[in-house]
Design a protein around this motif. Structure first.
Motif, PDB file in Angstrom:
ATOM      1  N   LYS A 186     -21.909 -64.012 -74.497  1.00 21.69           N
ATOM      2  CA  LYS A 186     -22.810 -63.985 -73.347  1.00 21.69           C
ATOM      3  C   LYS A 186     -21.977 -63.796 -72.079  1.00 21.69           C
ATOM      4  O   LYS A 186     -21.524 -64.758 -71.454  1.00 21.69           O
ATOM      5  N   THR A 187     -21.741 -62.560 -71.726  1.00 22.92           N
ATOM      6  CA  THR A 187     -20.921 -62.224 -70.564  1.00 22.92           C
ATOM      7  C   THR A 187     -21.712 -61.324 -69.633  1.00 22.92           C
ATOM      8  O   THR A 187     -22.904 -61.096 -69.827  1.00 22.92           O
ATOM      9  N   GLU A 188     -21.038 -60.807 -68.615  1.00 26.86           N
ATOM     10  CA  GLU A 188     -21.697 -59.876 -67.710  1.00 26.86           C
ATOM     11  C   GLU A 188     -21.869 -58.522 -68.396  1.00 26.86           C
ATOM     12  O   GLU A 188     -21.361 -58.291 -69.501  1.00 26.86           O
ATOM     13  N   LYS A 189     -22.566 -57.609 -67.740  1.00 25.72           N
ATOM     14  CA  LYS A 189     -22.923 -56.327 -68.349  1.00 25.72           C
ATOM     15  C   LYS A 189     -21.707 -55.533 -68.826  1.00 25.72           C
ATOM     16  O   LYS A 189     -21.792 -54.801 -69.807  1.00 25.72           O
ATOM     17  N   ASN A 190     -20.599 -55.650 -68.130  1.00 23.59           N
ATOM     18  CA  ASN A 190     -19.406 -54.897 -68.523  1.00 23.59           C
ATOM     19  C   ASN A 190     -18.566 -55.634 -69.563  1.00 23.59           C
ATOM     20  O   ASN A 190     -17.415 -55.298 -69.788  1.00 23.59           O
ATOM     21  N   ARG A 191     -19.164 -56.673 -70.164  1.00 23.49           N
ATOM     22  CA  ARG A 191     -18.525 -57.449 -71.232  1.00 23.49           C
ATOM     23  C   ARG A 191     -17.330 -58.252 -70.735  1.00 23.49           C
ATOM     24  O   ARG A 191     -16.451 -58.609 -71.508  1.00 23.49           O
ATOM     25  N   ASN A 192     -17.310 -58.543 -69.459  1.00 22.97           N
ATOM     26  CA  ASN A 192     -16.273 -59.394 -68.864  1.00 22.97           C
ATOM     27  C   ASN A 192     -16.816 -60.802 -68.642  1.00 22.97           C
ATOM     28  O   ASN A 192     -18.023 -61.010 -68.531  1.00 22.97           O
ATOM     29  N   PHE A 193     -15.916 -61.773 -68.542  1.00 23.04           N
ATOM     30  CA  PHE A 193     -16.320 -63.093 -68.078  1.00 23.04           C
ATOM     31  C   PHE A 193     -16.785 -62.982 -66.631  1.00 23.04           C
ATOM     32  O   PHE A 193     -16.269 -62.153 -65.874  1.00 23.04           O
ATOM     33  N   PRO A 194     -17.708 -63.828 -66.201  1.00 23.38           N
ATOM     34  CA  PRO A 194     -18.075 -63.842 -64.779  1.00 23.38           C
ATOM     35  C   PRO A 194     -16.873 -64.262 -63.931  1.00 23.38           C
ATOM     36  O   PRO A 194     -15.964 -64.944 -64.412  1.00 23.38           O
ATOM     37  N   ASP A 195     -16.879 -63.887 -62.674  1.00 25.98           N
ATOM     38  CA  ASP A 195     -15.736 -64.137 -61.795  1.00 25.98           C
ATOM     39  C   ASP A 195     -15.402 -65.621 -61.685  1.00 25.98           C
ATOM     40  O   ASP A 195     -14.233 -66.008 -61.632  1.00 25.98           O
ATOM     41  N   TRP A 196     -16.442 -66.489 -61.653  1.00 27.29           N
ATOM     42  CA  TRP A 196     -16.180 -67.917 -61.491  1.00 27.29           C
ATOM     43  C   TRP A 196     -15.421 -68.476 -62.692  1.00 27.29           C
ATOM     44  O   TRP A 196     -14.537 -69.328 -62.532  1.00 27.29           O
ATOM     45  N   LYS A 197     -15.748 -67.976 -63.894  1.00 26.17           N
ATOM     46  CA  LYS A 197     -15.061 -68.470 -65.081  1.00 26.17           C
ATOM     47  C   LYS A 197     -13.608 -68.002 -65.088  1.00 26.17           C
ATOM     48  O   LYS A 197     -12.691 -68.768 -65.392  1.00 26.17           O
TER      49      LYS A 197
END
Length: 245
Positions: A88-99
């Motif tokens: 469960k990440t952002e659309k680009n399959r990255n961790f959210p910035d806060w994480k």
């Protein structure tokens, strides 16, 4: 309701962390402490681990700096902190910035302080995942102490606040605020917030009927809106209404 021994042990171990921090003249982080990141080297800045190739895990370390081993990608993911295993990440399959920021900050903190952290870290490895996180919400103290604060065991970590600021009341009984310094009539040290105290926080101390179980009471108070807040809003609405007539 008095504290369980396991709860007291969590407080003792994290207090030891604070004592070691002061002894070694380290700065108490203002960000949440995620101890699972201490020693970890798995990749997180780009694509999240769940979407990485198996070769991306080679020669990397997972939670608590332990080697990532196994015969499948599922095995590799199990070696990571639980919050790093998710798809469960952002659309680009990255961790959210806060994480990513919290991971980066915790790894940096560890690199500066591993000389004393390494001798302490084994004490929390057996804790539940959420209890391996620690949030100090009390600002600067020369000698930070948990035992004169209010403590709450949350999914996001063990949160410590000054006794003049109560944590939010929630539906889950495992998150009832804790007063570690109070001595009970039985001579036991530390207890949970009572139903009467929760009612007073919501300005409902005059209620004649309160659920007779801890679970029922905190579910009710956690769902409620503070009476004084409602009163002030209603008064202002009436004033505005009269002015517009």
């Amino acid at each position: 309701m008095t504290l369980r021994k396991v709860t007291l042990n969590h407080i003792v171990v994290w207090q030891e962390f604070l004592d070691l921090l002061v002894k070694n003249k380290a700065e108490l982080p203002t960000f949440p402490i995620w101890a699972m990141e201490f020693g970890a080297t798995y990749k997180y800045e780009g694509i999240a681990p769940y979407f990485q190739k198996m070769r991306d895990f080679e020669e990397k370390k997972g939670k608590f700096g332990e080697r990532i081993i196994g015969s499948s990608k599922d095995d590799y993911l199990q070696c990571l902190p639980i919050y790093a295993q998710t798809n469960k990440t952002e659309k680009n399959r990255n961790f959210p910035d806060w994480k990513k920021q919290f991971i980066r900050q915790n790894r940096g903190f560890y690199e500066k302080n591993k000389s004393w952290i390494d001798g302490w870290i084994d004490k929390i490895k057996g804790f539940e995942n959420s209890h391996q996180k620690f949030e100090w919400n009390c600002g600067y103290e020369e000698h930070p102490t948990i035992n004169d604060k209010i403590v709450q065991f949350r999914p996001s970590g063990i949160r410590v606040k000054r006794p003049t600021f109560s944590p939010a009341l929630v539906l889950t009984t495992t998150q009832i605020p804790i007063f570690p310094w109070i001595v009970t009539p039985k001579g036991e040290i530390g207890r949970y917030m009572t139903r009467k105290e929760a009612a007073r926080l919501q300005c409902m101390e005059d209620l004649k009927e309160v659920p007779d179980t801890i679970a029922g009471a905190f579910k009710a108070f956690g769902n409620a809106v503070n009476v004084e807040v409602v009163r002030r809003i209603a008064e202002q609405l009436l004033i505005d209404y009269e002015a517009d007539k």
